[in-house]
Design an enzyme around this catalytic site. Structure first.
Site, short mmCIF file in Angstrom:
data_model
loop_
_atom_site.label_atom_id
_atom_site.label_comp_id
_atom_site.label_asym_id
_atom_site.label_seq_id
_atom_site.Cartn_x
_atom_site.Cartn_y
_atom_site.Cartn_z
N CYS A 1 -2.89 -2.32 7.37
CA CYS A 1 -2.32 -2.08 8.73
C CYS A 1 -2.35 -0.63 9.34
O CYS A 1 -2.51 0.24 8.60
CB CYS A 1 -0.92 -2.61 8.92
N GLU B 1 0.87 -1.21 -0.06
CA GLU B 1 -0.15 0.09 -0.11
C GLU B 1 0.92 1.42 0.08
O GLU B 1 0.47 2.23 -0.80
CB GLU B 1 -1.04 0.01 1.29
#
Length: 152
Positions: A85, A57
């Protein structure tokens, strides 16, 4: 589940497979602009790059920002094979990503729906639209197979 979301999640899964091929945790991410054009795609490279921030990401956010020449990714959508996360969820909010589509929930570290709800927290100045569960079984199976192979 929109056909477009499925198609783009399959691109993220292809990125995850590339991570798996180099023995990285198989997570992939793709970012599209407001017109639906793919502007970034990335996979995990924390081990290969000796970089704890080299999550799929984060790498995709960096590539998208370079592509458009702005750290704000207004109107963009990220596709991630696994729930981001804390670090990645925070980066999505800071980048002002409009929408996040992810596959499998992360029961241990997921910071979008499972643990902390960072992306749509009313305490923050930006909220990301969240769509979860797109191709979840495929995304989960890829992760489970990777960790099962590592244990053997």
């Amino acid at each position: 589940m929109a056909d477009t979301d499925i198609h783009l999640m399959r691109l993220a899964l292809a990125e995850a497979e590339m991570a798996r091929a180099i023995d990285e945790v198989p997570i992939g991410a793709v970012i599209v602009d407001a017109s639906g054009n793919v502007i970034a795609a990335a996979s995990n490279r924390t081990i290969a790059d000796s970089d704890p921030t080299a999550h799929a990401e984060i790498r995709a956010l960096r590539a998208a920002a370079r592509h458009i020449g702005n750290y704000r990714l207004n109107g963009c959508t990220m596709y991630s094979t696994v729930e981001p996360c804390v670090m990645c969820a925070g980066a999505l909010v800071n980048a002002r990503v409009e929408r996040l589509v992810f596959g499998a929930h992360d029961e241990r570290f997921g910071a979008v729906e499972t643990k902390f709800r960072l992306c749509d927290s009313p305490d923050l100045n930006h909220r990301v639209e969240i769509v979860s569960g797109i191709l979840a079984a495929e995304c989960r199976a890829l992760m489970q197979a990777f960790f099962r192979e590592r244990r053997n």
